[in-house]
Design a protein around this motif. Sequence first.
Motif, PDB file in Angstrom:
ATOM      1  N   ARG A  42       8.495  -1.662   6.211  1.00 42.29           N
ATOM      2  CA  ARG A  42       7.408  -1.271   5.313  1.00 42.29           C
ATOM      3  C   ARG A  42       6.328  -0.608   6.153  1.00 42.29           C
ATOM      4  N   LEU A  43       5.321  -0.050   5.476  1.00 40.66           N
ATOM      5  CA  LEU A  43       4.246   0.645   6.185  1.00 40.66           C
ATOM      6  C   LEU A  43       3.151  -0.317   6.597  1.00 40.66           C
ATOM      7  N   LYS A  44       2.557  -0.041   7.735  1.00 43.27           N
ATOM      8  CA  LYS A  44       1.387  -0.804   8.163  1.00 43.27           C
ATOM      9  C   LYS A  44       0.155  -0.027   7.717  1.00 43.27           C
ATOM     10  N   GLY A  45      -0.565  -0.564   6.748  1.00 44.71           N
ATOM     11  CA  GLY A  45      -1.763   0.116   6.252  1.00 44.71           C
ATOM     12  C   GLY A  45      -1.429   1.420   5.552  1.00 44.71           C
ATOM     13  N   LYS A  46      -2.426   2.289   5.458  1.00 48.10           N
ATOM     14  CA  LYS A  46      -2.252   3.561   4.757  1.00 48.10           C
ATOM     15  C   LYS A  46      -2.145   4.694   5.763  1.00 48.10           C
ATOM     16  N   PHE A  47      -1.143   5.524   5.548  1.00 49.12           N
ATOM     17  CA  PHE A  47      -0.958   6.670   6.419  1.00 49.12           C
ATOM     18  C   PHE A  47      -1.364   7.934   5.680  1.00 49.12           C
ATOM     19  N   ARG A  48      -2.048   8.825   6.384  1.00 46.59           N
ATOM     20  CA  ARG A  48      -2.290  10.164   5.852  1.00 46.59           C
ATOM     21  C   ARG A  48      -1.840  11.155   6.914  1.00 46.59           C
ATOM     22  N   ILE A  49      -0.986  12.048   6.534  1.00 46.77           N
ATOM     23  CA  ILE A  49      -0.403  12.968   7.508  1.00 46.77           C
ATOM     24  C   ILE A  49      -1.146  14.297   7.467  1.00 46.77           C
ATOM     25  N   LYS A  50      -1.998  14.530   8.422  1.00 47.24           N
ATOM     26  CA  LYS A  50      -2.698  15.813   8.572  1.00 47.24           C
ATOM     27  C   LYS A  50      -3.234  16.351   7.253  1.00 47.24           C
ATOM     28  N   GLY A  51      -3.810  15.490   6.457  1.00 50.56           N
ATOM     29  CA  GLY A  51      -4.470  15.928   5.233  1.00 50.56           C
ATOM     30  C   GLY A  51      -3.553  16.274   4.080  1.00 50.56           C
ATOM     31  N   ILE A  52      -2.238  16.079   4.234  1.00 48.72           N
ATOM     32  CA  ILE A  52      -1.319  16.373   3.134  1.00 48.72           C
ATOM     33  C   ILE A  52      -1.473  15.294   2.065  1.00 48.72           C
ATOM     34  N   LYS A  53      -1.828  15.702   0.859  1.00 51.52           N
ATOM     35  CA  LYS A  53      -1.892  14.733  -0.241  1.00 51.52           C
ATOM     36  C   LYS A  53      -0.493  14.585  -0.809  1.00 51.52           C
ATOM     37  N   SER A  54       0.221  13.631  -0.287  1.00 50.54           N
ATOM     38  CA  SER A  54       1.621  13.490  -0.660  1.00 50.54           C
ATOM     39  C   SER A  54       1.856  12.164  -1.360  1.00 50.54           C
ATOM     40  N   THR A  55       2.823  12.196  -2.299  1.00 50.01           N
ATOM     41  CA  THR A  55       3.206  10.952  -2.974  1.00 50.01           C
ATOM     42  C   THR A  55       3.992  10.052  -2.029  1.00 50.01           C
ATOM     43  N   ASN A  56       4.497  10.630  -0.926  1.00 46.18           N
ATOM     44  CA  ASN A  56       5.271   9.827   0.035  1.00 46.18           C
ATOM     45  C   ASN A  56       4.841  10.153   1.465  1.00 46.18           C
TER      46      ASN A  56
ATOM     47  N   GLY B 182       9.652 -13.496  13.263  1.00 50.04           N
ATOM     48  CA  GLY B 182      10.591 -14.418  12.627  1.00 50.04           C
ATOM     49  C   GLY B 182      11.406 -13.802  11.505  1.00 50.04           C
ATOM     50  N   LYS B 183      11.356 -12.468  11.366  1.00 49.83           N
ATOM     51  CA  LYS B 183      12.070 -11.818  10.262  1.00 49.83           C
ATOM     52  C   LYS B 183      12.970 -10.705  10.803  1.00 49.83           C
ATOM     53  N   GLU B 184      13.901 -10.265   9.928  1.00 53.10           N
ATOM     54  CA  GLU B 184      14.771  -9.147  10.292  1.00 53.10           C
ATOM     55  C   GLU B 184      14.206  -7.824   9.785  1.00 53.10           C
ATOM     56  N   THR B 185      13.043  -7.869   9.144  1.00 52.90           N
ATOM     57  CA  THR B 185      12.388  -6.658   8.633  1.00 52.90           C
ATOM     58  C   THR B 185      11.358  -6.166   9.643  1.00 52.90           C
ATOM     59  N   GLY B 186      10.972  -4.895   9.485  1.00 54.06           N
ATOM     60  CA  GLY B 186      10.030  -4.306  10.425  1.00 54.06           C
ATOM     61  C   GLY B 186       8.827  -3.684   9.747  1.00 54.06           C
ATOM     62  N   VAL B 187       7.865  -3.303  10.578  1.00 53.56           N
ATOM     63  CA  VAL B 187       6.654  -2.631  10.099  1.00 53.56           C
ATOM     64  C   VAL B 187       6.515  -1.306  10.845  1.00 53.56           C
TER      65      VAL B 187
END
Length: 312
Positions: free
Chosen positions: A26-40, A55-60
């Motif tokens: 999953r994502l850590k916090g909110k990402f903004r990529i060079k000002g692109i207003k993207s749904t993803n 303690g988990k098999e999931t990542g961040v």
Amino acid sequence: MKGIVAKSTGSWYTVYAQNGIKVDCRLKGKFRIKGIKSTNPVAVGDHINFEFEEGKETGVINKIFDRKNYIIRKSVNLSKQTHIIATNIDTAFLIVTIDNPPTFPGFIDRFLATAEAYSIPAVLLFNKLDTYNNEQLEKLAMLEAIYTDIGYECIAISATKNISIDEVKELMKDKTTMFSGHSGVGKSTLINVIEPTLNLKTAEISLQHKQGMHTTTFAEMYELSFGGFIIDTPGIKGFGVFDFKPEEITDYFPEFFKIKSNCKFNNCLHINEPQCAIKEAVENNEIAYSRYKSYVQMVEGDEENYRTDDYS
């Protein structure tokens, strides 16, 4: 640990880790990529860094590395936002069908212009070659002639009859490639022929509307046994171009770009201006009328008619 995003379902991402395992992140916090207003903010093909949750098999995911390129379109429901289809692509394949369902020139041209804008080499695959009558074969030959003359690689194929599939595989070997096109053009069938172990779901065409039914709901990357990766994308009905300034659009039509310096005016938009080299080339059949019409629709912001205009 480094990895590549193989699938995004909104809040969770499947990552191919560098040690060969798949990890749900999953994502850590909110990402903004060079000002692109993207749904993803994170897309399939992204090279990322992640850490395992304690303690988990999931990542961040905690870092997204710079993208070599990406292919983007307007978000279907949010006109001011964009949707990044995939990133870090070596070749983008557009699967085209003459009929069942029809792929219109305006759609092809928007896809190619977007690929040009983001520096992604594009190849046109004309699928279902075995199903066409003489009239449809003539139309196929005309489209092949137009796009080959511009400089695009065009291959007529049949996924079901295994026609020219080896030629496609050779172009994909050891690369990250993306398949795109309308629902029903045979993307999943083609990928299954190229890599049978994937066994992707396929669906029939709706005969009433000559449209495909969605079988892929999210873009997803798969590893290829002969080297490289393939990104399968959901069938797209429209291709809304994003952030193209009217005066820049000629740069994304290679045959226009070659001769635009011959126009009388430096700021020529090639629509109403006199002594326009591009309009003269269209009149002299040196530039295809279908390409010019696509260009005008893009300059004028026509987001509807290109989906249904079967101009030649």
